[in-house]
Scaffold this motif. Structure first.
Motif, PDB file in Angstrom:
ATOM      1  N   ALA A   5      17.359  17.525   1.255  1.00 11.12           N
ATOM      2  CA  ALA A   5      16.074  18.237   1.271  1.00 11.12           C
ATOM      3  C   ALA A   5      15.580  18.485  -0.155  1.00 11.12           C
ATOM      4  O   ALA A   5      14.385  18.369  -0.431  1.00 11.12           O
ATOM      5  N   ARG A   6      16.482  18.786  -1.060  1.00  7.74           N
ATOM      6  CA  ARG A   6      16.107  19.083  -2.449  1.00  7.74           C
ATOM      7  C   ARG A   6      15.396  17.894  -3.088  1.00  7.74           C
ATOM      8  O   ARG A   6      14.466  18.064  -3.879  1.00  7.74           O
ATOM      9  N   TYR A   7      15.834  16.681  -2.748  1.00  9.45           N
ATOM     10  CA  TYR A   7      15.230  15.484  -3.336  1.00  9.45           C
ATOM     11  C   TYR A   7      14.323  14.749  -2.342  1.00  9.45           C
ATOM     12  O   TYR A   7      14.039  13.570  -2.525  1.00  9.45           O
ATOM     13  N   ALA A   8      13.852  15.486  -1.321  1.00  5.86           N
ATOM     14  CA  ALA A   8      12.952  14.909  -0.313  1.00  5.86           C
ATOM     15  C   ALA A   8      13.494  13.583   0.205  1.00  5.86           C
ATOM     16  O   ALA A   8      12.771  12.591   0.319  1.00  5.86           O
ATOM     17  N   ASN A   9      14.772  13.594   0.532  1.00  4.53           N
ATOM     18  CA  ASN A   9      15.464  12.357   0.905  1.00  4.53           C
ATOM     19  C   ASN A   9      16.058  12.463   2.311  1.00  4.53           C
ATOM     20  O   ASN A   9      17.109  11.912   2.586  1.00  4.53           O
ATOM     21  N   LEU A  10      15.364  13.189   3.178  1.00  2.15           N
ATOM     22  CA  LEU A  10      15.870  13.345   4.539  1.00  2.15           C
ATOM     23  C   LEU A  10      15.745  12.053   5.342  1.00  2.15           C
ATOM     24  O   LEU A  10      16.360  11.912   6.398  1.00  2.15           O
ATOM     25  N   ASP A  11      14.955  11.084   4.827  1.00  4.02           N
ATOM     26  CA  ASP A  11      14.852   9.797   5.529  1.00  4.02           C
ATOM     27  C   ASP A  11      16.195   9.084   5.603  1.00  4.02           C
ATOM     28  O   ASP A  11      16.497   8.394   6.575  1.00  4.02           O
ATOM     29  N   THR A  12      17.010   9.219   4.542  1.00  2.88           N
ATOM     30  CA  THR A  12      18.345   8.608   4.562  1.00  2.88           C
ATOM     31  C   THR A  12      19.163   9.168   5.711  1.00  2.88           C
ATOM     32  O   THR A  12      19.857   8.437   6.421  1.00  2.88           O
ATOM     33  N   ASP A  62      23.138  10.451  -2.572  1.00  2.00           N
ATOM     34  CA  ASP A  62      22.279  11.558  -3.009  1.00  2.00           C
ATOM     35  C   ASP A  62      21.217  11.144  -4.031  1.00  2.00           C
ATOM     36  O   ASP A  62      21.382  10.178  -4.778  1.00  2.00           O
ATOM     37  N   ARG A  63      20.157  11.913  -4.006  1.00  2.00           N
ATOM     38  CA  ARG A  63      18.995  11.805  -4.898  1.00  2.00           C
ATOM     39  C   ARG A  63      18.057  10.657  -4.529  1.00  2.00           C
ATOM     40  O   ARG A  63      16.927  10.880  -4.160  1.00  2.00           O
ATOM     41  N   GLY A  64      18.499   9.414  -4.665  1.00  2.00           N
ATOM     42  CA  GLY A  64      17.640   8.272  -4.378  1.00  2.00           C
ATOM     43  C   GLY A  64      17.525   8.000  -2.890  1.00  2.00           C
ATOM     44  O   GLY A  64      18.267   8.543  -2.071  1.00  2.00           O
ATOM     45  N   PRO A  65      16.620   7.086  -2.496  1.00  2.00           N
ATOM     46  CA  PRO A  65      16.263   6.945  -1.079  1.00  2.00           C
ATOM     47  C   PRO A  65      17.125   6.011  -0.251  1.00  2.00           C
ATOM     48  O   PRO A  65      16.902   5.914   0.947  1.00  2.00           O
ATOM     49  N   LEU A  89      29.707  -0.746 -12.484  1.00  2.00           N
ATOM     50  CA  LEU A  89      28.499   0.064 -12.409  1.00  2.00           C
ATOM     51  C   LEU A  89      28.861   1.429 -11.846  1.00  2.00           C
ATOM     52  O   LEU A  89      29.862   1.574 -11.125  1.00  2.00           O
ATOM     53  N   THR A  90      28.031   2.421 -12.136  1.00  2.00           N
ATOM     54  CA  THR A  90      28.357   3.773 -11.686  1.00  2.00           C
ATOM     55  C   THR A  90      27.095   4.589 -11.432  1.00  2.00           C
ATOM     56  O   THR A  90      26.012   4.251 -11.904  1.00  2.00           O
ATOM     57  N   ASP A  91      27.265   5.656 -10.664  1.00  2.00           N
ATOM     58  CA  ASP A  91      26.224   6.663 -10.426  1.00  2.00           C
ATOM     59  C   ASP A  91      24.910   6.023  -9.981  1.00  2.00           C
ATOM     60  O   ASP A  91      23.858   6.212 -10.590  1.00  2.00           O
ATOM     61  N   ILE A  92      24.983   5.291  -8.876  1.00  2.00           N
ATOM     62  CA  ILE A  92      23.817   4.585  -8.345  1.00  2.00           C
ATOM     63  C   ILE A  92      22.844   5.574  -7.695  1.00  2.00           C
ATOM     64  O   ILE A  92      21.630   5.398  -7.745  1.00  2.00           O
ATOM     65  N   HIS A  93      23.380   6.606  -7.072  1.00  2.00           N
ATOM     66  CA  HIS A  93      22.596   7.697  -6.481  1.00  2.00           C
ATOM     67  C   HIS A  93      21.431   7.203  -5.614  1.00  2.00           C
ATOM     68  O   HIS A  93      20.300   7.655  -5.747  1.00  2.00           O
ATOM     69  N   GLY A  94      21.735   6.261  -4.727  1.00  2.00           N
ATOM     70  CA  GLY A  94      20.742   5.850  -3.738  1.00  2.00           C
ATOM     71  C   GLY A  94      19.632   4.956  -4.248  1.00  2.00           C
ATOM     72  O   GLY A  94      18.756   4.560  -3.476  1.00  2.00           O
ATOM     73  N   LYS A 143      11.001  24.138  -3.088  1.00  2.00           N
ATOM     74  CA  LYS A 143      10.124  22.974  -3.004  1.00  2.00           C
ATOM     75  C   LYS A 143      10.890  21.736  -3.484  1.00  2.00           C
ATOM     76  O   LYS A 143      11.585  21.798  -4.497  1.00  2.00           O
ATOM     77  N   PRO A 144      10.789  20.618  -2.774  1.00  2.00           N
ATOM     78  CA  PRO A 144      11.591  19.448  -3.136  1.00  2.00           C
ATOM     79  C   PRO A 144      11.182  18.847  -4.475  1.00  2.00           C
ATOM     80  O   PRO A 144      10.022  18.941  -4.885  1.00  2.00           O
ATOM     81  N   LYS A 145      12.166  18.225  -5.140  1.00  2.00           N
ATOM     82  CA  LYS A 145      11.911  17.483  -6.373  1.00  2.00           C
ATOM     83  C   LYS A 145      11.415  16.092  -5.985  1.00  2.00           C
ATOM     84  O   LYS A 145      12.181  15.300  -5.433  1.00  2.00           O
ATOM     85  N   LEU A 146      10.174  15.794  -6.280  1.00  2.00           N
ATOM     86  CA  LEU A 146       9.584  14.523  -5.872  1.00  2.00           C
ATOM     87  C   LEU A 146       9.653  13.514  -7.008  1.00  2.00           C
ATOM     88  O   LEU A 146       9.575  13.873  -8.184  1.00  2.00           O
ATOM     89  N   SER A 147       9.809  12.255  -6.646  1.00  2.00           N
ATOM     90  CA  SER A 147       9.817  11.162  -7.620  1.00  2.00           C
ATOM     91  C   SER A 147       8.486  10.438  -7.576  1.00  2.00           C
ATOM     92  O   SER A 147       7.711  10.577  -6.626  1.00  2.00           O
ATOM     93  N   ASP A 148       8.215   9.660  -8.608  1.00  2.00           N
ATOM     94  CA  ASP A 148       7.008   8.840  -8.620  1.00  2.00           C
ATOM     95  C   ASP A 148       7.012   7.932  -7.392  1.00  2.00           C
ATOM     96  O   ASP A 148       8.018   7.286  -7.086  1.00  2.00           O
ATOM     97  N   GLY A 149       5.901   7.910  -6.718  1.00  2.00           N
ATOM     98  CA  GLY A 149       5.813   7.056  -5.537  1.00  2.00           C
ATOM     99  C   GLY A 149       6.041   7.796  -4.235  1.00  2.00           C
ATOM    100  O   GLY A 149       5.715   7.285  -3.163  1.00  2.00           O
TER     101      GLY A 149
END
Length: 668
Positions: A259-266, A211-214, A53-58, A295-301
């Motif tokens: 910050a770009r992906y609104a993922n500062l929680d990680t 990166d990217r995912g949470p 598997l590859t490129d899981i990105h969080g 402005k951050p790139k937001l995901s569904d949810g």
């Protein structure tokens, strides 16, 4: 080996010394013979199943689900074992039970009137399925995988047949007792986890966990306990490795992307890194700045208030400006990196609000630079210096981050040769003529395999060397170089246009061109050249990559160069699913050949448990072996054959009297 051959040279003291040491482990002819028989038998077992598997990105939810369902393998095993003997509904329910035993049992306890019958039915089914998935392994290997609490009981149940009259009552009584003493829930969970473990013998992650995912930290927590895993570092991993090493420029990059992906929680919740200093700094210097380009790139949810988005935007811009300053300092310090085209801040006319690039002037869409001195644009202000000092301290002192990065170093590398396949994340630098490109590092030129070996070495130096040493400083800078250099095997593009994407509206300046690798490896000849460079068999080997999302919805195939190259980034990251049209790929290599499984996007764990939904997966057979591959055909098999050869030499030494057998004492 023919025992009549004289393979032991009594004058060869080195070999005799080695065999003498080996004799302490196998002290006599009987012990050595037993081990030879055991190893020879293992060589003839079916090859274990590998998953790539590859490129899981969080994206931890779909990733963990794919591991739990083994990319659809468990469903196929259920179909094989039970066929028409149970209903489609029962098969679906059994699969969900295996994936999420604790959650599924809690639901069943609320609905099922006769829970003992339900336990008995499902225990028998799980044992039957477990018996099938364990059949390709030795008892010893299965035993090592067994949960300690139930080790003896599971082993008994796996190797006893309830159909045999003499053992039927014994078998049934074990099941009845498990239920009567209220251990059925724990036992079902143990069997489900064992099935998950046995269907995947080896897991390969071809880079970009971060990166990217949470939930990159959740993924690494999960994999830290995984039975067999390796990593081929991606550029998003390497920049986090640099940040953990203490590289200030890597820290700035990591925080900007978060910050770009609104993922500062990680960063904050996952790794305990304090973001208050950055938030305070951003409010001080960008209080009245709308920071529209940030402005951050937001995901569904994602559920952020207007005020939260405004704060993240200010933090995003603040750390981006610090990043550009630190990168400028590094580029000037390391002229040999040849990255002058990434120097941006000295090309801005701050009075006009424009920038000159490649002889053309562009208007900036954001002209507010309160921390930049136009005369010396790459200097940090005192406040920026204080901020980066605090952030660096948080990164290098985060126990959890350091644990995860050490795990990536221990289990990871720039590339891997495994069972005849060549695995790496991105690319190999190649020239237009199809030759390996020479890259200069500290006055020496490297290319092909030698280049990746040297970069692997330096990546380790950057993290493990003595703090404040010149070696470590250079290694840290190289970790950043690996993140974005056109010569980095982990990046594979001519430039990273971060500044342009923020500040220039003309999208022609945003373009990042892929390096020649991605064009030339459409050719089977070039792929064979790479395979040969890494010492593999061009007739049987494949190159397996991630990094570049395959645009399946446009008809692009992950299979290149007549099957020699497999690019398996299918979009685990939601940020890429609009481009790929699917929710990721898994490449499966079992004893019968290669299969490519494509996944639909994952919904939620709640849906998976309540509705018994699964990731819909479709499978393409890439290669089917005419004969089943065995352990003897693998890298492990090569090692076992060497062990057998050494043991046979030990037997000869015993029989010739070169080494005396050790007599075991009979303790009465």
């Amino acid at each position: 080996m023919d025992f009549e051959d004289d393979r032991i040279d009594i004058t060869n003291e080195g070999q005799l010394r080695y065999l003498t040491l080996l004799s302490y482990q196998y002290p006599n002819i009987a012990a050595a013979s037993t081990e030879i028989i055991n190893l020879q038998a293992i060589l003839n077992l079916p090859k274990g199943t590998e998953h790539f598997l590859t490129d899981i990105h969080g994206e931890y939810r779909p990733f963990i689900h794919v591991l739990k369902n083994a990319s659809g393998v468990i469903k196929r095993k259920i179909e094989k074992v039970f066929g028409n003997s149970i209903s489609a509904k029962d098969k679906k329910s059994l699969a969900t039970l295996i994936y999420y035993p604790e959650q599924k049992i809690e639901l069943i306890l609320k609905e099922e009137e006769n829970i003992d019958d339900w336990y008995k039915i499902n225990l028998f089914r799980l044992i039957e399925l477990c018996r099938d998935v364990s059949s390709k392994y030795t008892r010893s290997k299965v035993r090592k995988a067994l949960p300690k609490d139930f080790e003896y009981i599971i082993e008994e149940l796996l190797h006893e047949k309830p159909s045999e009259v003499d053992k039927k009552e014994y078998y049934n009584e074990i099941i009845n007792t498990i239920i009567s003493i209220d251990r059925a829930k724990d036992f079902i969970t143990a069997l489900s986890n064992l099935i998950q473990r046995l269907v995947i013998d080896r897991l390969h992650i071809l880079g970009d966990i971060y990166d990217r995912g949470p939930g990159a930290h959740i993924i690494l927590d999960y994999l830290s306990d995984y039975h067999s895993v390796d990593f081929q570092w991606g550029n998003h991993d390497i920049v986090w490795m640099g940040a953990a090493a203490g590289s200030e420029v890597c820290i700035a990059n990591v925080l900007r992307i978060s910050a770009r992906y609104a993922n500062l929680d990680t960063v904050e919740d996952g790794y305990g890194i304090n973001m208050l200093p950055l938030a305070t700094f951003a409010l001080d210097f960008y209080k009245n700045d709308p920071c529209n380009s940030f402005k951050p790139k937001l995901s569904d949810g994602d559920n952020y208030s207007v005020k939260e988005i405004q704060l993240i935007s200010k933090m995003h811009k603040a750390i981006a400006i610090i990043q550009f300053k630190l990168e400028g300092q590094l580029i000037k310090r390391r002229r040999e990196f040849n990255l002058n085209n990434r120097l941006m801040l000295d090309k801005i006319d701050y009075s006009k609000g424009t920038i000159s690039l490649d002889g053309k002037e562009y208007e900036l869409n954001d002209k507010n630079f309160p921390t930049i001195n136009p005369k010396s644009p790459y200097d940090l202000t005192k406040e920026e210096q204080d901020l980066i000092y605090k952030l660096k301290s948080s990164f290098v002192n985060s126990d959890k981050l350091q644990k995860h990065i050490r795990f990536l170093y221990a289990k990871g590398s720039m590339y891997l040769r495994f069972n005849g396949n060549l695995l790496f994340h991105g690319s190999i630098p190649i020239t237009e003529t199809g030759n390996f490109k020479e890259v200069e590092i500290k006055g020496h030129k490297y290319k092909g395999k030698a280049l990746l070996d040297e970069l692997d070495r330096i990546a380790r130096v950057g993290y493990f060397s003595k703090r404040n040493s010149k070696e470590k400083e250079y290694g840290e800078d190289m970790l950043w170089y690996l993140w974005l250099s056109p010569n980095s095997p982990l990046f594979g593009k001519d430039k990273m246009t971060t500044f342009e994407r923020y500040f220039i509206n003309d999208k022609r300046t945003h373009k990042e061109n892929k390096t020649l690798y991605y064009k030339l490896t459409e050719s089977e000849e070039i792929c064979n050249k790479i395979i040969k460079e890494f010492g593999l068999n061009v007739e049987e080997s494949h190159i397996i990559n991630g990094h570049v999302p395959v645009e399946s919805k446009k008809g692009e195939s992950p299979i290149k160069a007549n099957g020699k190259l497999l690019i398996i980034d299918g979009g685990f990251s939601r940020a890429y699913q609009g481009k790929t049209g699917i929710g990721g790929y898994t490449l499966i290599y079992n004893s019968m050949g290669l299969q490519l499984v494509s996944h639909e996007p994952f919904k939620t764990i709640e849906d998976a448990v309540l509705e018994e939904t699964d990731i819909l997966s479709s499978t393409v057979i890439l290669e089917r072996q005419s004969e089943r591959k065995t352990v003897g055909d693998t890298d492990v098999g090569k090692s076992l054959k060497l062990q057998i050869d050494e043991l046979k030499k030990l037997l000869i030494a015993y029989r010739k009297g070169l080494i005396n057998e050790k007599i075991e004492k009979n303790n009465k």
